[in-house]
Design an enzyme around this catalytic site. Structure first.
Site, mmCIF file in Angstrom:
data_model
loop_
_atom_site.group_PDB
_atom_site.id
_atom_site.type_symbol
_atom_site.label_atom_id
_atom_site.label_comp_id
_atom_site.label_asym_id
_atom_site.label_seq_id
_atom_site.Cartn_x
_atom_site.Cartn_y
_atom_site.Cartn_z
ATOM 1 N N THR A 73 0.926 -1.243 -0.092
ATOM 2 C CA THR A 73 -0.034 0.144 0.003
ATOM 3 C C THR A 73 0.843 1.144 0.034
ATOM 4 O O THR A 73 0.558 2.272 -0.697
ATOM 5 C CB THR A 73 -0.795 0.014 1.292
ATOM 6 O OG1 THR A 73 -1.730 -1.183 1.107
ATOM 7 C CG2 THR A 73 -1.528 1.383 1.319
ATOM 8 N N ASN A 152 -5.662 -9.231 -7.745
ATOM 9 C CA ASN A 152 -5.879 -9.853 -6.547
ATOM 10 C C ASN A 152 -7.021 -11.084 -6.413
ATOM 11 O O ASN A 152 -6.801 -11.997 -5.723
ATOM 12 C CB ASN A 152 -5.550 -9.054 -5.429
ATOM 13 C CG ASN A 152 -6.530 -7.772 -5.834
ATOM 14 O OD1 ASN A 152 -6.523 -6.839 -6.523
ATOM 15 N ND2 ASN A 152 -7.354 -7.512 -4.724
ATOM 16 N N GLN A 180 0.770 -9.150 -6.323
ATOM 17 C CA GLN A 180 0.179 -10.549 -6.276
ATOM 18 C C GLN A 180 1.182 -11.513 -7.195
ATOM 19 O O GLN A 180 0.995 -12.657 -7.288
ATOM 20 C CB GLN A 180 -1.423 -10.564 -6.829
ATOM 21 C CG GLN A 180 -2.021 -10.163 -5.935
ATOM 22 C CD GLN A 180 -2.532 -10.958 -4.745
ATOM 23 O OE1 GLN A 180 -1.680 -12.197 -4.816
ATOM 24 N NE2 GLN A 180 -2.971 -10.681 -3.785
ATOM 25 N N THR A 238 14.038 4.596 10.283
ATOM 26 C CA THR A 238 14.938 3.543 10.341
ATOM 27 C C THR A 238 14.462 2.162 9.770
ATOM 28 O O THR A 238 13.246 1.891 9.938
ATOM 29 C CB THR A 238 15.313 3.438 11.871
ATOM 30 O OG1 THR A 238 15.612 4.446 12.389
ATOM 31 C CG2 THR A 238 16.360 2.269 12.197
ATOM 32 N N CYS A 325 -9.419 -7.596 1.911
ATOM 33 C CA CYS A 325 -9.603 -6.057 2.338
ATOM 34 C C CYS A 325 -11.098 -5.777 2.327
ATOM 35 O O CYS A 325 -11.390 -5.006 2.817
ATOM 36 C CB CYS A 325 -8.975 -5.372 1.538
ATOM 37 S SG CYS A 325 -7.227 -5.813 1.060
HETATM 38 N N1 PLP Z 1 -1.877 -4.615 -4.297
HETATM 39 C C1 PLP Z 1 -2.480 -5.661 -4.403
HETATM 40 C C2 PLP Z 1 -2.656 -6.286 -5.869
HETATM 41 C C3 PLP Z 1 -2.805 -6.436 -3.394
HETATM 42 O O1 PLP Z 1 -3.529 -7.764 -3.703
HETATM 43 C C4 PLP Z 1 -2.706 -5.838 -2.045
HETATM 44 C C5 PLP Z 1 -3.161 -6.719 -0.923
HETATM 45 O O2 PLP Z 1 -3.938 -7.618 -0.876
HETATM 46 C C6 PLP Z 1 -2.001 -4.658 -1.787
HETATM 47 C C7 PLP Z 1 -1.819 -3.939 -2.943
HETATM 48 C C8 PLP Z 1 -2.000 -4.157 -0.452
HETATM 49 O O3 PLP Z 1 -0.998 -4.989 0.063
HETATM 50 P P1 PLP Z 1 -0.831 -4.560 1.798
HETATM 51 O O4 PLP Z 1 -2.067 -4.714 2.021
HETATM 52 O O5 PLP Z 1 -0.019 -5.392 2.246
HETATM 53 O O6 PLP Z 1 -0.081 -3.315 1.734
#
Ligand code: PLP
Length: 380
Positions: A73, A152, A180, A238, A325
């Site tokens: 993210t 995803n 992914q 850090t 999510c």
């Molecule tokens: N991008 C994609 C395609 C994802 O599948 C995900 C998590 O499901 C993310 C970004 C975000 O990952 P994170 O929650 O580890 O920041």
């Protein structure tokens, strides 16, 4: 009672034993701050450097093109907002696909609220972005295009290289979210022709709390956080040395295991599909049957909701409806809506994703649990 079969590797993976073993010393004796000039700090610095090399090698990049972040993210936010921070005043148009993860879509919408023009490119019924649809929205003031490498939810792999052939000659930057795809299929920044690429540690057997943004050398990008000069000043703070060390080992494992892992994942995923399709008339596959992550099976069960089915089978299978999510919400997945999937089919959807440690026995158990659950719910 045995644990349910874990079929949610697209949500997160377990930490590989080799990764856990590599991390351990950095929690105890090798705990130094990489910015300290004494040997304990320099040892940590050397470990981060080695990990940077390993992650770079996985994606065919140079080590100093890797910026470690706290998660995918954050890498996506840095890509979009960081490019926006340095974009010339006359270039404030951004393009994303309709099936991006919120970690790309939300920063894009944020930029739109702050005066950027945003084009959202549609996908076809398989969740694929047509390069011609991207070409249709490009403008002289387009600064950045962001199209994910693999989705995803349904696993559809996007034609990123073909999109690069459109953006490159026009001087438009291209970002892809490869959270992914890394570790499941080859990810090569040269073959893809991208300027920026996102990685996530916990989707490829490293720990949570680490990600990376590949930034092609010379790409104009500014920081979105301000502090000291770690990670070229693009990610001050850090370094999370244990997680970064683990990520490096995971990247090495992913590269070494890729051909074998891809074949293993595909065999188990297709075996599961065959068992389910043989017992459930009207089961339909969502996504692209061919251009798809080898571990991802996104299917709609007829006459039931995916949520009810997974609840019913929860003692046997741990999986998600769509993306982890969004799994708390009952709304139709934005990805399926963008693909034009009708509401009944979308409601029956389940995402089953296998991983390195999935076994044939897991597949047999999971299939039996899902079939029994479906029969009970659909009264078949
Ligand atoms: N991008 C994609 C395609 C994802 O599948 C995900 C998590 O499901 C993310 C970004 C975000 O990952 P994170 O929650 O580890 O920041």
């Amino acid at each position: 009672m045995s644990r349910p079969v874990y079929l949610d590797y697209n949500a997160t993976t377990p930490v590989a034993p080799e990764v856990a073993a590599a991390i351990r010393p950095f929690l105890h004796e090798d705990f130094g701050n990489p910015s300290s000039s004494h040997p304990i700090g320099q040892q940590a610095r050397a470990a981060v450097l080695q990990s940077r090399q390993q992650v770079a090698t996985l994606i065919n990049a140079a080590p100093d093109e890797i910026v470690f972040t706290g998660c995918a993210t954050e890498a996506n936010n840095l890509a979009l907002l960081g490019v926006a921070a340095k974009a010339p005043a006359g270039r404030r148009h951004l393009v994303v696909s309709a099936v991006e993860h919120p970690a790309v879509m939300q920063p894009a919408l944020h930029l739109q609220r702050h005066g950027w023009q945003l084009s959202i490119v549609p996908v076809d019924a398989r969740g694929r972005v047509a390069p011609s649809a991207v070409a249709a929205v490009l403008r002289p003031d387009t600064a950045l295009v962001s199209v994910m490498h693999a989705n995803n939810e349904v696993g559809t792999i996007q034609p990123v290289g073909e999109i690069a052939a459109l953006t490159r000659p026009r001087g438009i930057l291209l970002h892809t979210d490869a959270a992914q795809s890394a570790g499941k299929i080859g990810v090569d920044v040269e073959a893809l022709g991208v300027d920026l690429l996102t990685l996530a540690g916990h989707k490829c057997y490293a720990t949570k709390g680490v990600g990376a943004l590949y930034v092609r050398s010379g790409t104009p990008i500014g920081g979105i956080m301000f502090g000291a000069d770690q990670e070229h000043g693009l990610r001050p703070g850090t370094e999370n040395v244990p997680a970064i060390v683990g990520f490096g080992v995971a990247a090495r494992l992913a590269r070494e295991r890729l051909p074998e892992a891809t074949a293993h994942l595909r065999r188990l995923r297709d075996g599961l599909h065959t068992l389910l399709a043989g017992a459930i008339p009207g089961l339909v596959l969502n996504g692209d049957p061919d251009a798809r992550l080898p571990n991802t099976l996104h299917i709609s069960f007829p006459g039931v909701t995916g949520r009810m089915l997974l609840q019913d089978a929860s003692a046997v299978v741990a999986a998600s409806v769509g993306s982890a999510c969004h799994s708390e919400h009952d709304a139709v997945s934005g990805v399926l809506a963008a693909m034009g999937v009708d509401p009944a089919r979308a409601a029956g959807a389940v995402r089953l994703s296998v991983g390195w440690t999935t076994t044939d026995d897991d597949i047999a158990r999971a299939a039996a649990g899902l079939i029994a659950g479906w029969r009970q719910l659909a009264r078949q």
